[in-house]
Design a protein around this motif. Structure first.
Motif, PDB file in Angstrom:
ATOM      1  N   THR A  79       0.743  -1.500  -0.636  1.00 20.91           N
ATOM      2  CA  THR A  79       0.545   0.380  -0.296  1.00 20.91           C
ATOM      3  C   THR A  79       0.864   0.932  -0.438  1.00 20.91           C
ATOM      4  O   THR A  79       2.062   0.902   0.729  1.00 20.91           O
ATOM      5  CB  THR A  79      -0.895   0.342   1.253  1.00 20.91           C
ATOM      6  OG1 THR A  79      -1.855  -1.048   1.569  1.00 20.91           O
ATOM      7  CG2 THR A  79      -1.872   1.052   1.476  1.00 20.91           C
ATOM      8  N   VAL A  80       0.347   2.123  -0.973  1.00 16.34           N
ATOM      9  CA  VAL A  80       1.301   3.643  -0.589  1.00 16.34           C
ATOM     10  C   VAL A  80      -0.130   4.359  -0.693  1.00 16.34           C
ATOM     11  O   VAL A  80      -0.916   4.363  -0.812  1.00 16.34           O
ATOM     12  CB  VAL A  80       1.778   3.801  -2.230  1.00 16.34           C
ATOM     13  CG1 VAL A  80       3.147   2.682  -2.664  1.00 16.34           C
ATOM     14  CG2 VAL A  80       1.214   4.003  -3.442  1.00 16.34           C
ATOM     15  N   VAL A  81       1.027   5.610  -0.084  1.00 13.12           N
ATOM     16  CA  VAL A  81       0.233   7.012  -0.204  1.00 13.12           C
ATOM     17  C   VAL A  81       0.322   7.614  -1.653  1.00 13.12           C
ATOM     18  O   VAL A  81       1.654   8.149  -1.492  1.00 13.12           O
ATOM     19  CB  VAL A  81       0.371   7.981   1.232  1.00 13.12           C
ATOM     20  CG1 VAL A  81       1.840   7.731   1.176  1.00 13.12           C
ATOM     21  CG2 VAL A  81      -0.475   9.138   0.764  1.00 13.12           C
ATOM     22  N   VAL A  82      -0.209   8.482  -2.015  1.00  7.95           N
ATOM     23  CA  VAL A  82      -0.079   9.369  -3.331  1.00  7.95           C
ATOM     24  C   VAL A  82      -0.388  10.407  -3.030  1.00  7.95           C
ATOM     25  O   VAL A  82      -1.619  11.262  -2.543  1.00  7.95           O
ATOM     26  CB  VAL A  82      -1.239   9.260  -4.434  1.00  7.95           C
ATOM     27  CG1 VAL A  82      -0.872   9.471  -5.589  1.00  7.95           C
ATOM     28  CG2 VAL A  82      -0.988   7.734  -4.940  1.00  7.95           C
ATOM     29  N   VAL A  83       0.745  11.653  -2.997  1.00  5.71           N
ATOM     30  CA  VAL A  83       1.036  12.628  -3.110  1.00  5.71           C
ATOM     31  C   VAL A  83       1.903  13.529  -3.720  1.00  5.71           C
ATOM     32  O   VAL A  83       2.400  13.215  -5.055  1.00  5.71           O
ATOM     33  CB  VAL A  83       1.675  12.376  -1.393  1.00  5.71           C
ATOM     34  CG1 VAL A  83       0.904  12.724  -0.345  1.00  5.71           C
ATOM     35  CG2 VAL A  83       3.947  11.416  -1.921  1.00  5.71           C
ATOM     36  N   PRO A  84       1.784  14.810  -4.194  1.00  3.62           N
ATOM     37  CA  PRO A  84       2.247  15.629  -4.913  1.00  3.62           C
ATOM     38  C   PRO A  84       3.794  15.399  -4.613  1.00  3.62           C
ATOM     39  O   PRO A  84       4.489  15.033  -3.725  1.00  3.62           O
ATOM     40  CB  PRO A  84       2.058  16.824  -4.944  1.00  3.62           C
ATOM     41  CG  PRO A  84       0.169  17.236  -3.483  1.00  3.62           C
ATOM     42  CD  PRO A  84       0.692  15.740  -3.032  1.00  3.62           C
ATOM     43  N   ASP A 102      -3.016  15.008   9.616  1.00  3.25           N
ATOM     44  CA  ASP A 102      -2.912  16.239   9.532  1.00  3.25           C
ATOM     45  C   ASP A 102      -3.806  16.365   8.224  1.00  3.25           C
ATOM     46  O   ASP A 102      -3.508  17.332   8.057  1.00  3.25           O
ATOM     47  CB  ASP A 102      -2.087  17.271   9.723  1.00  3.25           C
ATOM     48  CG  ASP A 102      -1.654  17.743  11.442  1.00  3.25           C
ATOM     49  OD1 ASP A 102      -2.515  17.125  12.342  1.00  3.25           O
ATOM     50  OD2 ASP A 102      -0.253  18.135  11.827  1.00  3.25           O
ATOM     51  N   GLU A 103      -3.599  14.808   8.029  1.00  3.68           N
ATOM     52  CA  GLU A 103      -4.067  15.027   5.969  1.00  3.68           C
ATOM     53  C   GLU A 103      -5.266  14.976   5.478  1.00  3.68           C
ATOM     54  O   GLU A 103      -5.783  14.354   6.617  1.00  3.68           O
ATOM     55  CB  GLU A 103      -2.286  14.625   5.420  1.00  3.68           C
ATOM     56  CG  GLU A 103      -1.262  14.651   5.420  1.00  3.68           C
ATOM     57  CD  GLU A 103      -1.008  16.069   4.815  1.00  3.68           C
ATOM     58  OE1 GLU A 103      -1.932  16.217   3.784  1.00  3.68           O
ATOM     59  OE2 GLU A 103      -0.011  16.499   4.461  1.00  3.68           O
ATOM     60  N   ILE A 104      -5.725  15.787   4.635  1.00  2.35           N
ATOM     61  CA  ILE A 104      -7.342  14.869   3.788  1.00  2.35           C
ATOM     62  C   ILE A 104      -7.139  13.325   3.500  1.00  2.35           C
ATOM     63  O   ILE A 104      -5.828  13.352   2.390  1.00  2.35           O
ATOM     64  CB  ILE A 104      -8.316  15.886   3.632  1.00  2.35           C
ATOM     65  CG1 ILE A 104      -8.306  16.946   4.492  1.00  2.35           C
ATOM     66  CG2 ILE A 104      -8.909  15.384   3.193  1.00  2.35           C
ATOM     67  CD1 ILE A 104      -8.558  18.350   3.677  1.00  2.35           C
ATOM     68  N   VAL A 105      -7.469  12.481   3.913  1.00  2.88           N
ATOM     69  CA  VAL A 105      -7.150  11.579   3.386  1.00  2.88           C
ATOM     70  C   VAL A 105      -8.550  10.870   2.679  1.00  2.88           C
ATOM     71  O   VAL A 105      -9.699  10.761   3.121  1.00  2.88           O
ATOM     72  CB  VAL A 105      -6.953  10.413   4.381  1.00  2.88           C
ATOM     73  CG1 VAL A 105      -6.569   8.726   3.745  1.00  2.88           C
ATOM     74  CG2 VAL A 105      -5.813  10.541   4.583  1.00  2.88           C
ATOM     75  N   VAL A 143      -4.681  13.501  -0.208  1.00  2.00           N
ATOM     76  CA  VAL A 143      -3.322  12.750  -0.415  1.00  2.00           C
ATOM     77  C   VAL A 143      -4.152  10.922  -0.047  1.00  2.00           C
ATOM     78  O   VAL A 143      -5.845  11.191   0.024  1.00  2.00           O
ATOM     79  CB  VAL A 143      -2.339  12.321   0.837  1.00  2.00           C
ATOM     80  CG1 VAL A 143      -1.530  13.361   0.460  1.00  2.00           C
ATOM     81  CG2 VAL A 143      -3.258  12.514   1.576  1.00  2.00           C
ATOM     82  N   LEU A 144      -4.096  10.318  -1.065  1.00  5.00           N
ATOM     83  CA  LEU A 144      -4.933   8.840  -0.974  1.00  5.00           C
ATOM     84  C   LEU A 144      -3.735   7.895  -1.090  1.00  5.00           C
ATOM     85  O   LEU A 144      -2.585   7.839  -1.576  1.00  5.00           O
ATOM     86  CB  LEU A 144      -4.701   9.365  -3.055  1.00  5.00           C
ATOM     87  CG  LEU A 144      -5.517   7.529  -3.134  1.00  5.00           C
ATOM     88  CD1 LEU A 144      -7.584   7.987  -2.416  1.00  5.00           C
ATOM     89  CD2 LEU A 144      -6.425   7.510  -5.022  1.00  5.00           C
ATOM     90  N   ALA A 145      -4.328   6.768  -0.989  1.00  8.85           N
ATOM     91  CA  ALA A 145      -3.719   5.726  -0.070  1.00  8.85           C
ATOM     92  C   ALA A 145      -4.203   4.227  -1.108  1.00  8.85           C
ATOM     93  O   ALA A 145      -5.705   3.994  -0.959  1.00  8.85           O
ATOM     94  CB  ALA A 145      -4.100   5.357   1.274  1.00  8.85           C
ATOM     95  N   VAL A 146      -3.626   3.979  -2.361  1.00 11.85           N
ATOM     96  CA  VAL A 146      -4.128   2.778  -2.317  1.00 11.85           C
ATOM     97  C   VAL A 146      -2.977   2.087  -2.688  1.00 11.85           C
ATOM     98  O   VAL A 146      -2.242   1.663  -2.464  1.00 11.85           O
ATOM     99  CB  VAL A 146      -4.195   3.148  -4.372  1.00 11.85           C
ATOM    100  CG1 VAL A 146      -5.020   4.623  -4.240  1.00 11.85           C
ATOM    101  CG2 VAL A 146      -3.236   4.086  -4.677  1.00 11.85           C
TER     102      VAL A 146
END
Length: 284
Positions: A79-84, A102-105, A143-146
């Motif tokens: 599983t990874v987190v996609v970020v800028p 503190d991030e919007i997931v 951010v997004l976890a996928v």
């Protein structure tokens, strides 16, 4: 298992992020007369497609309905987190759940991770798809976890990702209706498990006979130009000669025997001059 069906093709479903290319290539090499048809399917629709018989088998993500579907685990994705690309977490090799506090997931409706509790802060609305969520990440909204394969599938030049630890992971399985384990399904299971082309384990009678015919053709003796089996002559084309050029009778290739001459050998060993041998004089 059912008998050998006269099926015109094998239908294989696959969900986004799964790449069946290597297995399809082996299938085409082994069963060129049975086309394999790939059927893309959304994760939420995979179970229904399998249960209804719309496909013969599928490469899908867990969970699956095990009351009617069989499943063979293939692998578990990171599983990874996609970020800028300019996000603070890109300074680390991997990210923990606490780093996202503190991030919007973002949590898309087609999520495949099955969160019990989503890390970070929730968004006001859930994106409809993972692709929509990726667009929101690019816009700086969260951010997004996928699973890692989905991060690669939706790759953008302005985004990157990092492994996310201590979170759910996505398992990929080969699944098919339990009461429809056909010979072709067994063939694909064999390919998935890396069985060789000569293996008959779990294969249908028709496939096993094909393998035996191939083996018989490969194992038949070679024939010469006149259709006769090739002889067992050595590479030199001569028979009965040893590697030193001597025959079995003890004669050398020149026709002389291999026994030394006693007198000549003695004179050479002594180191004296060798006398010339002439004809004996006749007495008058």
């Amino acid at each position: 298992m059912t008998g050998s069906e006269n099926t015109s093709s094998f239908r294989l479903a696959y969900v986004p992020g799964v790449t069946p290319a290597k297995w399809v290539r082996v299938w085409n090499e082994r069963l060129p007369d049975v086309p394999l048809t790939l059927v893309p399917v959304a994760p939420a629709d995979a179970d229904e497609l399998l249960r209804s018989g719309g496909v013969d088998a599928g490469l899908v993500r867990l969970p699956v309905d095990r009351t009617v579907l069989s499943a063979i685990p293939l692998y578990t994705e990171t599983t990874v987190v996609v970020v800028p690309k300019d996000h603070l977490v890109t300074a680390a090799d991997e990210v923990g759940v606490a780093d996202l506090a503190d991030e919007i997931v973002l949590h898309p409706l087609d999520d495949t991770l099955g969160w019990e509790e989503l890390p970070g802060r929730p968004a006001r609305e859930r994106p409809a798809t993972t692709a929509d969520a990726v667009e929101l990440v690019a816009a700086g909204i969260g951010v997004l976890a996928v699973p890692q394969s989905l991060a690669r599938l939706h790759h953008r030049r302005d985004l990157t990702y990092r492994p996310l630890t201590d979170v759910p992971q996505s398992g990929v399985v080969l699944s098919w209706p339990e009461d429809a384990t056909t010979d072709l399904v067994e063939e694909f299971i064999g390919i998935i498990r890396g069985r060789t082309v000569n293996s008959t384990r779990g294969r249908g009678p028709a496939a096993a006979q094909t393998t035996e015919k191939r083996g018989a053709t490969k194992g038949s003796p070679r024939k010469g130009a006149q259709g006769k089996p090739a002889s067992a002559k050595p590479a030199s084309g001569k028979t009965g000669k040893s590697a030193s050029g001597k025959s079995a009778s003890g004669k050398s290739a020149s026709g002389r025997t291999g026994k030394p001459t006693p007198g000549r050998t003695a004179r050479r060993a002594g180191g004296g001059p060798q006398a010339k041998r002439g004809k004996p004089r006749r007495r008058s």
